[in-house]
Design a protein around this motif. Sequence first.
Motif, short mmCIF file in Angstrom:
data_model
loop_
_atom_site.label_atom_id
_atom_site.label_comp_id
_atom_site.label_asym_id
_atom_site.label_seq_id
_atom_site.Cartn_x
_atom_site.Cartn_y
_atom_site.Cartn_z
N ASP A 188 0.82 -1.21 0.00
CA ASP A 188 0.00 0.00 0.00
C ASP A 188 0.86 1.26 0.00
O ASP A 188 0.45 2.30 -0.53
CB ASP A 188 -0.93 -0.01 1.22
N CYS A 189 2.05 1.15 0.57
CA CYS A 189 2.98 2.28 0.55
C CYS A 189 3.35 2.62 -0.89
O CYS A 189 3.38 3.80 -1.28
CB CYS A 189 4.22 1.92 1.36
N TYR A 190 3.61 1.59 -1.70
CA TYR A 190 3.90 1.84 -3.12
C TYR A 190 2.67 2.41 -3.83
O TYR A 190 2.80 3.28 -4.69
CB TYR A 190 4.35 0.54 -3.79
N ARG A 191 1.51 1.90 -3.47
CA ARG A 191 0.29 2.42 -4.08
C ARG A 191 0.12 3.91 -3.78
O ARG A 191 -0.28 4.70 -4.64
CB ARG A 191 -0.93 1.65 -3.58
N ASN A 192 0.41 4.30 -2.55
CA ASN A 192 0.29 5.70 -2.19
C ASN A 192 1.25 6.57 -3.00
O ASN A 192 0.89 7.68 -3.43
CB ASN A 192 0.56 5.88 -0.69
N HIS A 193 2.47 6.08 -3.20
CA HIS A 193 3.43 6.81 -4.03
C HIS A 193 2.89 6.99 -5.45
O HIS A 193 3.05 8.05 -6.06
CB HIS A 193 4.77 6.09 -4.06
N LEU A 194 2.30 5.93 -5.96
CA LEU A 194 1.72 6.00 -7.30
C LEU A 194 0.57 7.00 -7.35
O LEU A 194 0.46 7.80 -8.28
CB LEU A 194 1.23 4.62 -7.74
N ALA A 195 -0.28 6.95 -6.34
CA ALA A 195 -1.45 7.84 -6.33
C ALA A 195 -1.01 9.31 -6.26
O ALA A 195 -1.53 10.16 -7.00
CB ALA A 195 -2.36 7.50 -5.15
N VAL A 196 -0.06 9.61 -5.40
CA VAL A 196 0.41 10.99 -5.24
C VAL A 196 1.08 11.50 -6.51
O VAL A 196 0.95 12.67 -6.88
CB VAL A 196 1.37 11.08 -4.04
N SER A 197 1.79 10.60 -7.20
CA SER A 197 2.54 11.00 -8.40
C SER A 197 1.72 10.87 -9.68
O SER A 197 2.28 11.04 -10.78
CB SER A 197 3.81 10.16 -8.53
N GLU A 198 0.43 10.55 -9.56
CA GLU A 198 -0.42 10.31 -10.73
C GLU A 198 0.15 9.19 -11.60
O GLU A 198 0.19 9.27 -12.82
CB GLU A 198 -0.63 11.60 -11.53
N CYS A 199 0.61 8.17 -10.92
CA CYS A 199 1.11 6.93 -11.54
C CYS A 199 2.38 7.16 -12.38
O CYS A 199 2.60 6.46 -13.38
CB CYS A 199 0.03 6.27 -12.39
N THR A 200 3.21 8.07 -11.93
CA THR A 200 4.52 8.22 -12.57
C THR A 200 5.64 7.66 -11.70
O THR A 200 6.77 7.54 -12.16
CB THR A 200 4.82 9.70 -12.88
N TYR A 201 5.33 7.33 -10.45
CA TYR A 201 6.34 6.79 -9.54
C TYR A 201 6.80 5.42 -10.01
O TYR A 201 6.01 4.61 -10.51
CB TYR A 201 5.76 6.66 -8.12
N GLY A 202 8.10 5.17 -9.84
CA GLY A 202 8.63 3.85 -10.12
C GLY A 202 9.53 3.40 -8.98
O GLY A 202 10.22 4.23 -8.38
N CYS A 203 9.50 2.13 -8.66
CA CYS A 203 10.42 1.60 -7.64
C CYS A 203 11.84 1.94 -8.08
O CYS A 203 12.26 1.57 -9.18
CB CYS A 203 10.24 0.10 -7.52
N PRO A 204 12.61 2.67 -7.27
CA PRO A 204 13.94 3.10 -7.70
C PRO A 204 14.85 1.94 -8.11
O PRO A 204 15.56 2.04 -9.12
CB PRO A 204 14.50 3.83 -6.48
N ILE A 205 14.84 0.86 -7.35
CA ILE A 205 15.72 -0.27 -7.67
C ILE A 205 15.22 -0.98 -8.92
O ILE A 205 16.00 -1.34 -9.80
CB ILE A 205 15.79 -1.24 -6.48
N GLY A 206 13.92 -1.18 -9.02
CA GLY A 206 13.37 -1.82 -10.20
C GLY A 206 13.63 -1.01 -11.45
O GLY A 206 13.97 -1.57 -12.51
N SER A 207 13.50 0.31 -11.35
CA SER A 207 13.74 1.17 -12.52
C SER A 207 15.19 1.09 -12.97
O SER A 207 15.48 1.00 -14.16
CB SER A 207 13.36 2.61 -12.18
N LEU A 208 16.11 1.11 -12.01
CA LEU A 208 17.53 1.02 -12.37
C LEU A 208 17.86 -0.34 -12.95
O LEU A 208 18.63 -0.45 -13.91
CB LEU A 208 18.40 1.29 -11.13
N ALA A 209 17.28 -1.39 -12.39
CA ALA A 209 17.54 -2.74 -12.90
C ALA A 209 17.08 -2.89 -14.34
O ALA A 209 17.72 -3.57 -15.15
CB ALA A 209 16.86 -3.78 -12.01
N LEU A 210 15.95 -2.25 -14.68
CA LEU A 210 15.46 -2.30 -16.05
C LEU A 210 16.28 -1.44 -16.98
O LEU A 210 16.53 -1.80 -18.13
CB LEU A 210 14.00 -1.86 -16.09
#
Length: 204
Positions: free
Chosen positions: A90-112
């Motif tokens: 839910d913490c990740y969901r909140n980040h997504l909601a606040v950012s209008e779904c532009t938030y990305g997991c920092p580690i996941g984004s770097l790994a990709l």
Amino acid sequence: MSEGPPATRDRLVYAAMTLFSEKGYGSTSVSDILRQAGANSGSLYHAFPTKQDLLLAVLEAYKGGIEPMLLEPAWGAVADPVEKVFALLDCYRNHLAVSECTYGCPIGSLALELHEPDPPVRQLLADNFEGWRRHVEACFEQARPRFRPGFDPARAASFTLTVMEGAVMQARTYRSLDAFDQAVASLREYLDAMTIDHPPTEKD
């Protein structure tokens, strides 16, 4: 006595954390980092001879910060171990909601983004994923008595990590929380299906 301003090295690391998360590693220039940190190039290259050295410091900071930066805020008011897992999601969901779904997991984004990272970078990415997974596994291990025989906390934790990363990616792609919510609901359904009706007691 009040604390002094953060050291230049720390400012550089936190500036890089912010920019790598917002823009990506490749799209972040050294001048971007210097501007964000309010530092000069001499300070940067004294602390970090290369941009990859700064990336390694960022990954170390994420690795060391998983509990104070992520778990403690998510789990502070949650006692049930399984609900802790969903509070984390839910913490990740909140980040997504606040950012209008532009938030990305920092580690996941770097790994990709880093398709063929050098071994030290790849190892720290793996260490960050492993730290996250290990804490979730501990929650499932604590709750093991409520689950059916054959339930594997380690596999459930890996599955949860996959759900989280995939759900964040889809939410960012569709600019909608629907896919995130569906993925988390499916995880909940799986755990409910693995739960026995009456957890064993000492008498059993």
